[in-house]
Design an enzyme around this catalytic site. Structure first.
Site, PDB file in Angstrom:
ATOM      1  N   TYR A 143       0.659  -1.066  -0.140  1.00 35.87           N
ATOM      2  CA  TYR A 143       0.128   0.387   0.038  1.00 35.87           C
ATOM      3  C   TYR A 143       0.698   0.798   0.015  1.00 35.87           C
ATOM      4  O   TYR A 143       0.540   2.702   0.380  1.00 35.87           O
ATOM      5  CB  TYR A 143      -0.878  -0.085   1.124  1.00 35.87           C
ATOM      6  N   LYS A 194       3.750 -15.084   2.224  1.00 36.82           N
ATOM      7  CA  LYS A 194       4.038 -16.432   1.255  1.00 36.82           C
ATOM      8  C   LYS A 194       5.312 -16.153   0.424  1.00 36.82           C
ATOM      9  O   LYS A 194       5.615 -16.148  -0.249  1.00 36.82           O
ATOM     10  CB  LYS A 194       3.064 -15.350   0.192  1.00 36.82           C
ATOM     11  N   ASP A 227      -2.558 -18.110   2.132  1.00 34.96           N
ATOM     12  CA  ASP A 227      -3.661 -18.458   1.363  1.00 34.96           C
ATOM     13  C   ASP A 227      -3.428 -19.808   1.863  1.00 34.96           C
ATOM     14  O   ASP A 227      -5.529 -19.984   2.237  1.00 34.96           O
ATOM     15  CB  ASP A 227      -3.151 -18.516  -0.240  1.00 34.96           C
ATOM     16  N   ASP A 251      -5.614  -7.130   5.735  1.00 37.37           N
ATOM     17  CA  ASP A 251      -6.338  -6.889   5.268  1.00 37.37           C
ATOM     18  C   ASP A 251      -7.430  -7.159   4.546  1.00 37.37           C
ATOM     19  O   ASP A 251      -8.873  -7.683   5.082  1.00 37.37           O
ATOM     20  CB  ASP A 251      -6.389  -5.653   3.757  1.00 37.37           C
ATOM     21  N   ASP A 255     -11.213  -9.223   7.624  1.00 33.26           N
ATOM     22  CA  ASP A 255     -11.798  -8.544   6.699  1.00 33.26           C
ATOM     23  C   ASP A 255     -13.270 -10.726   6.799  1.00 33.26           C
ATOM     24  O   ASP A 255     -14.029 -10.531   7.361  1.00 33.26           O
ATOM     25  CB  ASP A 255     -12.059  -8.480   5.929  1.00 33.26           C
TER      26      ASP A 255
END
Length: 370
Positions: A143, A194, A227, A251, A255
């Protein structure tokens, strides 16, 4: 607690002012009944600041935030401001606050209240008793990395670029927050990345491992690919205690965990900076729900996430764990009594407004303090 503790209140947009109004009522109650008082300043952020000043965050409001012991923020954004310039959008005010206050650790609990087990889309036996703390790195990663932008390559072709980047310091400081929290909870941390396909993820795993060996070997540490974690969260979420991960994965995955609890309207968050020599941190507290413009101004919003965010402020910024627990217990009691706002409504329950939910919580606070 000294009365000069400074609290900046930023109601924001949409339902932000409505849910913040209930927090102000609880703050007044704390002053009257518990002797917990604050020097409160209120300001504008997001779309409200754009409308009033042409920018999503003024220099004056930023200065007030820098001078405060904690910031309470409602919500920012909405379709009204969809067409403003990208760097002037309401969310830019929030990002500027996070950056200038150096709030690098975002704490997002995913907790299932006993009374709301049936509100989750997962089976009750999967989510009952769920209590996960996400620690999301907040000021680095994709970001904020450079280079970034959209470039014209000619012949009608364009390219969007964002850069994922992390340093040793950024990784170690957020991991330390996770380890410290775990010591006060279930003493277990899952670190997500990852590293199988991303060098930044490989560095993340190496640095978290090194910090663990050097300072936190008493805490149980597990590494997991992000993942796989997404799958495990819906398969067996109670295997997790504290989860630490980068900005992007945090993020998304927080959620996912939030919706497992039944409603975004129930979940708070805290964003913390580094501790100074006295142990104090810059901090901002906000619910994770959005501005819900479709119900704004209708007294329908769920104020619980905003109230629980204030409870986190009491616990992490003002060392008032007892009062924080009182707010949490009062909300639990109200929910157990069958009171529901629209977002958590269920058959056989009593539907109520934002204000009535606030009234009910205040009554329970009175009972607890009697």
């Amino acid at each position: 607690m000294p009365a000069n503790k400074k609290l900046l209140v930023l109601p924001g947009d949409g339902i932000g002012p409505e849910v913040m109004r209930q927090v102000r009522r609880v703050i007044d109650w704390m002053d009257r009944k518990r002797g917990v008082s604050f020097d409160i300043t209120e300001g504008l952020v997001g779309g409200a600041a754009i409308d009033a000043h042409g920018v999503p965050l003024t220099d004056e409001t930023l200065a007030a935030a820098m001078a405060s012991d904690a910031v309470l923020l409602g919500a920012v954004g909405g379709p009204k401001w969809d067409k403003v310039a990208f760097d002037k959008r309401p969310e830019a005010g929030l990002l500027t606050l996070r950056k200038e206050l150096a709030l690098f650790a975002n704490l997002r609990p995913a907790t299932v209240f006993d009374a709301l087990v049936d509100a989750s889309t997962l089976k009750p036996e999967i989510v009952k008793g769920l209590d996960i703390m996400f620690v999301r790195e907040l000021t680095g990663g994709i970001y904020f990395g450079e280079p970034r932008g959209i470039e014209d390559m000619g012949n009608g072709e364009r390219r969007g670029v964002n850069t994922q980047t992390y340093t040793t310091t950024e990784i170690r400081r957020v991991a330390a927050v996770a380890f410290e929290l775990a010591r006060k909870r279930g003493n277990k941390v899952h670190s997500l990345e990852k590293g199988n396909v991303m060098e930044s993820g490989l560095l993340w795993r190496q640095e978290v491992t090194r910090l663990h060996q050097e300072e936190y070997s008493d805490v149980e540490l597990h590494h997991m690919l992000a993942d796989n974690a997404a799958m495990q969260l819906v398969r067996n979420p109670r295997q997790f205690d504290v989860i630490v991960t980068d900005n992007l994965f945090g993020d998304i995955l927080s959620d996912e965990a939030a919706m497992m609890t039944g409603s975004l309207g129930m979940l708070p968050s805290a964003s913390l900076g580094a501790a100074d020599a006295n142990g104090n941190r810059k901090a901002m507290y906000e619910p994770i729900h959005g501005t819900a413009p479709d119900i704004a101004g209708k007294d329908l919003a769920n104020p619980c996430a905003m109230l629980l965010s204030f409870a986190m402020a009491l616990r992490y910024s003002f060392d008032r764990a007892e009062e924080a627990g009182m707010i949490e217990a009062s909300i639990q009691r109200v929910l157990s009594g069958g009171m529901r706002t629209a977002d958590i409504m269920a058959p056989g329950m009593a539907r109520c407004s934002t204000t009535v939910m606030g009234d009910s919580i205040l009554r329970e606070l009175d009972k607890l303090s009697a």
